[in-house]
Motif scaffolding. Structure first.
Motif, PDB file in Angstrom:
ATOM      1  N   SER A 233       0.808  -1.222   0.000  1.00  0.00           N
ATOM      2  CA  SER A 233       0.000   0.000   0.000  1.00  0.00           C
ATOM      3  C   SER A 233       0.843   1.274   0.000  1.00  0.00           C
ATOM      4  O   SER A 233       0.437   2.295   0.533  1.00  0.00           O
ATOM      5  N   GLN A 234       2.006   1.236  -0.620  1.00  0.00           N
ATOM      6  CA  GLN A 234       2.825   2.448  -0.706  1.00  0.00           C
ATOM      7  C   GLN A 234       2.193   3.477  -1.646  1.00  0.00           C
ATOM      8  O   GLN A 234       1.495   3.122  -2.596  1.00  0.00           O
ATOM      9  N   TYR A 235       2.452   4.737  -1.383  1.00  0.00           N
ATOM     10  CA  TYR A 235       1.981   5.801  -2.253  1.00  0.00           C
ATOM     11  C   TYR A 235       3.042   6.903  -2.330  1.00  0.00           C
ATOM     12  O   TYR A 235       3.811   7.124  -1.391  1.00  0.00           O
ATOM     13  N   LEU A 236       3.109   7.567  -3.450  1.00  0.00           N
ATOM     14  CA  LEU A 236       4.011   8.703  -3.683  1.00  0.00           C
ATOM     15  C   LEU A 236       5.479   8.382  -3.396  1.00  0.00           C
ATOM     16  O   LEU A 236       6.284   9.288  -3.182  1.00  0.00           O
ATOM     17  N   ALA A 237       5.820   7.093  -3.432  1.00  0.00           N
ATOM     18  CA  ALA A 237       7.199   6.706  -3.105  1.00  0.00           C
ATOM     19  C   ALA A 237       8.167   7.026  -4.240  1.00  0.00           C
ATOM     20  O   ALA A 237       9.387   7.046  -4.024  1.00  0.00           O
ATOM     21  N   ASP A 238       7.653   7.264  -5.428  1.00  0.00           N
ATOM     22  CA  ASP A 238       8.532   7.541  -6.569  1.00  0.00           C
ATOM     23  C   ASP A 238       8.907   9.016  -6.677  1.00  0.00           C
ATOM     24  O   ASP A 238       9.670   9.405  -7.567  1.00  0.00           O
ATOM     25  N   ILE A 239       8.401   9.844  -5.788  1.00  0.00           N
ATOM     26  CA  ILE A 239       8.709  11.272  -5.806  1.00  0.00           C
ATOM     27  C   ILE A 239       9.991  11.521  -5.025  1.00  0.00           C
ATOM     28  O   ILE A 239      10.104  11.147  -3.851  1.00  0.00           O
ATOM     29  N   THR A 240      10.957  12.157  -5.654  1.00  0.00           N
ATOM     30  CA  THR A 240      12.253  12.442  -5.021  1.00  0.00           C
ATOM     31  C   THR A 240      12.245  13.842  -4.433  1.00  0.00           C
ATOM     32  O   THR A 240      11.888  14.816  -5.110  1.00  0.00           O
ATOM     33  N   LEU A 241      12.629  13.942  -3.169  1.00  0.00           N
ATOM     34  CA  LEU A 241      12.709  15.223  -2.479  1.00  0.00           C
ATOM     35  C   LEU A 241      14.150  15.452  -2.049  1.00  0.00           C
ATOM     36  O   LEU A 241      14.747  14.608  -1.389  1.00  0.00           O
ATOM     37  N   GLU A 242      14.683  16.606  -2.404  1.00  0.00           N
ATOM     38  CA  GLU A 242      16.067  16.908  -2.039  1.00  0.00           C
ATOM     39  C   GLU A 242      16.226  18.312  -1.458  1.00  0.00           C
ATOM     40  O   GLU A 242      16.919  18.495  -0.469  1.00  0.00           O
ATOM     41  N   THR A 243      15.588  19.291  -2.052  1.00  0.00           N
ATOM     42  CA  THR A 243      15.772  20.673  -1.628  1.00  0.00           C
ATOM     43  C   THR A 243      14.620  21.126  -0.740  1.00  0.00           C
ATOM     44  O   THR A 243      13.529  20.539  -0.770  1.00  0.00           O
ATOM     45  N   PRO A 244      14.830  22.183   0.071  1.00  0.00           N
ATOM     46  CA  PRO A 244      13.738  22.720   0.895  1.00  0.00           C
ATOM     47  C   PRO A 244      12.517  23.131   0.075  1.00  0.00           C
ATOM     48  O   PRO A 244      11.382  22.946   0.522  1.00  0.00           O
ATOM     49  N   LEU A 245      12.747  23.686  -1.130  1.00  0.00           N
ATOM     50  CA  LEU A 245      11.622  24.088  -1.975  1.00  0.00           C
ATOM     51  C   LEU A 245      10.806  22.881  -2.403  1.00  0.00           C
ATOM     52  O   LEU A 245       9.571  22.916  -2.383  1.00  0.00           O
ATOM     53  N   GLU A 246      11.484  21.787  -2.788  1.00  0.00           N
ATOM     54  CA  GLU A 246      10.766  20.574  -3.186  1.00  0.00           C
ATOM     55  C   GLU A 246       9.953  20.018  -2.021  1.00  0.00           C
ATOM     56  O   GLU A 246       8.807  19.577  -2.210  1.00  0.00           O
ATOM     57  N   VAL A 247      10.517  20.048  -0.839  1.00  0.00           N
ATOM     58  CA  VAL A 247       9.801  19.558   0.343  1.00  0.00           C
ATOM     59  C   VAL A 247       8.589  20.444   0.631  1.00  0.00           C
ATOM     60  O   VAL A 247       7.501  19.949   0.929  1.00  0.00           O
ATOM     61  N   ALA A 248       8.768  21.764   0.527  1.00  0.00           N
ATOM     62  CA  ALA A 248       7.674  22.691   0.804  1.00  0.00           C
ATOM     63  C   ALA A 248       6.525  22.519  -0.184  1.00  0.00           C
ATOM     64  O   ALA A 248       5.344  22.570   0.200  1.00  0.00           O
ATOM     65  N   LEU A 249       6.843  22.300  -1.443  1.00  0.00           N
ATOM     66  CA  LEU A 249       5.798  22.113  -2.456  1.00  0.00           C
ATOM     67  C   LEU A 249       5.091  20.768  -2.296  1.00  0.00           C
ATOM     68  O   LEU A 249       3.897  20.641  -2.603  1.00  0.00           O
ATOM     69  N   TYR A 250       5.822  19.767  -1.811  1.00  0.00           N
ATOM     70  CA  TYR A 250       5.253  18.432  -1.664  1.00  0.00           C
ATOM     71  C   TYR A 250       4.423  18.302  -0.382  1.00  0.00           C
ATOM     72  O   TYR A 250       3.459  17.533  -0.342  1.00  0.00           O
ATOM     73  N   ALA A 251       4.784  19.056   0.649  1.00  0.00           N
ATOM     74  CA  ALA A 251       4.204  18.860   1.981  1.00  0.00           C
ATOM     75  C   ALA A 251       2.675  18.895   2.002  1.00  0.00           C
ATOM     76  O   ALA A 251       2.047  18.024   2.625  1.00  0.00           O
ATOM     77  N   PRO A 252       1.991  19.868   1.361  1.00  0.00           N
ATOM     78  CA  PRO A 252       0.516  19.858   1.411  1.00  0.00           C
ATOM     79  C   PRO A 252      -0.089  18.595   0.806  1.00  0.00           C
ATOM     80  O   PRO A 252      -1.066  18.044   1.332  1.00  0.00           O
ATOM     81  N   ARG A 253       0.497  18.143  -0.306  1.00  0.00           N
ATOM     82  CA  ARG A 253      -0.012  16.920  -0.938  1.00  0.00           C
ATOM     83  C   ARG A 253       0.211  15.720  -0.027  1.00  0.00           C
ATOM     84  O   ARG A 253      -0.689  14.893   0.169  1.00  0.00           O
ATOM     85  N   GLY A 254       1.397  15.627   0.530  1.00  0.00           N
ATOM     86  CA  GLY A 254       1.680  14.531   1.451  1.00  0.00           C
ATOM     87  C   GLY A 254       0.788  14.574   2.671  1.00  0.00           C
ATOM     88  O   GLY A 254       0.352  13.529   3.178  1.00  0.00           O
ATOM     89  N   ALA A 255       0.498  15.787   3.185  1.00  0.00           N
ATOM     90  CA  ALA A 255      -0.374  15.920   4.349  1.00  0.00           C
ATOM     91  C   ALA A 255      -1.777  15.410   4.048  1.00  0.00           C
ATOM     92  O   ALA A 255      -2.403  14.741   4.881  1.00  0.00           O
ATOM     93  N   PHE A 256      -2.288  15.721   2.857  1.00  0.00           N
ATOM     94  CA  PHE A 256      -3.627  15.249   2.486  1.00  0.00           C
ATOM     95  C   PHE A 256      -3.659  13.730   2.403  1.00  0.00           C
ATOM     96  O   PHE A 256      -4.595  13.090   2.899  1.00  0.00           O
ATOM     97  N   TYR A 257      -2.636  13.131   1.798  1.00  0.00           N
ATOM     98  CA  TYR A 257      -2.568  11.677   1.721  1.00  0.00           C
ATOM     99  C   TYR A 257      -2.488  11.068   3.124  1.00  0.00           C
ATOM    100  O   TYR A 257      -3.114  10.047   3.410  1.00  0.00           O
ATOM    101  N   PHE A 258      -1.693  11.688   3.982  1.00  0.00           N
ATOM    102  CA  PHE A 258      -1.533  11.158   5.338  1.00  0.00           C
ATOM    103  C   PHE A 258      -2.856  11.157   6.092  1.00  0.00           C
ATOM    104  O   PHE A 258      -3.201  10.186   6.768  1.00  0.00           O
TER     105      PHE A 258
END
Length: 380
Positions: A233-258
């Motif tokens: 049941s993994q999700y969004l595991a193929d998304i690579t996060l490296e920089t603070p900007l990438e994490v900031a843009l991903y965080a709302p989407r990840g929060a909704f999934y969580f």
């Protein structure tokens, strides 16, 4: 508990639960000592296993006793949610708020195993109740209980401590400001700035980052570890996060999934489709919770602010690191009850349920909350 004990239908009964039970057995048998517990304080299996170990000193099915103990702890948590909402609003709002906690399969399943989540939930809710509801404890005793409880649940899951800290900080800031100075942007920016400035250094000093220099490195380390665990049941595991900007843009989407996994496109098994029902109800409560936040803010802005900031902080934190539906469903329960509290308050402002008790004589009836502003009962 019966289903968990006699069948393998409960997905939470293996894995970590077995690890906790093994450590509890080792403590009870003397294989692991109190000195070992102190040396390993804050570690996952050794810490919660120690607190479970008294059940293994009782003759008979120790793990069944432990499950009963966890179930009672979970019931205590839900009871405190009910008391808090009833005091702040009404029986009707309290009933709406706890109904999902009483019947959702994910909550019932988690509270019938020897995992630590029910204890963390109970501790957090009890602390909030102590501040929100008048009690017989003196001020000094109340604060001592709060500190001990926060310390205990932080030992069980150390990474949650910053979330408890920002919840307390939010309540303190709102408590110190007069109502005419309340401004969501000003207060939010101030809290965020103070927390961002001190959070990294505090986390390092408390050794919450497990050897990493920054919170960002720690989050990405946890995310990579979750991805390596794999699972159906993994999700969004193929998304690579490296920089603070990438994490900031991903965080709302990840929060909704969580908060709301499994989403329809993630469902594969019968259990997943059962969980979709929960997700749908949670979304209804989330929408209703918008008005619930406003209503609670009007009555107790400190509590509303602390709960809202805690929910958002937890969702963003775990949203970044979580990539598995099962893990998300289990770990969000420490904070997802806030959605039901806000939603229950919002629903109680719009809908009223009249309960007719069949064992009452005559034509008496109890109205759970004919008026959310002034709850009354026609019979008790």
């Amino acid at each position: 508990m019966i289903l968990t004990t006699l069948t393998d239908l409960n997905p939470d009964s293996g894995g970590d639960a077995t690890g906790f039970a093994s450590n509890a057995t080792a403590y009870a048998s003397g294989e692991q000592s109190i000195v070992f517990f102190i040396e390993r304080l804050g570690s996952t299996y050794e810490t919660w296993g120690f607190f479970l170990s008294p059940f293994w000193l009782i003759p008979g099915p120790s793990r069944v006793y432990a499950r009963l103990g966890v179930a009672l702890i979970g019931a205590f948590a839900i009871y405190n949610v009910y008391l808090t909402v009833r005091y702040m609003f009404s029986k009707q709002a309290a009933m709406f708020s706890v109904a999902p906690l009483l019947v959702f399969p994910s909550f019932v399943a988690l509270h019938s195993v020897v995992l630590r989540d029910a204890a963390i939930l109970a501790g957090l809710v009890y602390v909030i109740r102590l501040f929100a509801v008048p009690s017989r404890w003196s001020t000094g005793t109340k604060y001592a209980i709060v500190l001990l409880t926060i310390g205990f649940i932080s030992l069980l899951r150390p990474e949650n401590f910053p979330i408890y800290a920002v919840m307390g900080g939010t309540a303190a800031v709102l408590w110190g400001l007069s109502r005419r100075h309340y401004g969501a942007i000003t207060v939010g920016a101030g809290i965020l700035g103070v927390f961002a400035y001190f959070a990294n250094e505090i986390a390092r000093q408390l050794e919450l980052l497990r050897g990493h220099e920054t919170i960002l490195e720690f989050l990405l380390f946890l995310r990579a570890a979750r991805i390596r665990e794999g699972g159906r049941s993994q999700y969004l595991a193929d998304i690579t996060l490296e920089t603070p900007l990438e994490v900031a843009l991903y965080a709302p989407r990840g929060a909704f999934y969580f908060l709301f996994s499994p989403l329809p496109w993630l469902a594969e098994s019968a259990v997943d489709y059962l969980m979709l029902v929960e997700t749908s109800i949670m979304l209804v409560f989330a929408v209703a919770g918008i008005s619930g936040v406003v209503r609670l803010w009007q009555r107790r802005p400190q509590l509303a602010g602390a709960l809202l900031v805690g929910l958002l902080a937890a969702a963003l934190f775990y949203g970044i690191i979580s990539t598995n539906v099962g893990t998300s469903v289990r770990q969000r329960q420490v904070f997802s009850w806030i959605i039901f509290v806000f939603g229950g308050i919002g629903l109680a402002g719009r809908y009223h349920v009249r309960i007719i008790w069949p064992w009452h004589t005559g034509n008496t009836a109890e109205t759970a909350d004919p008026s959310p502003e002034a709850p009354t009962t026609t019979s008790d």
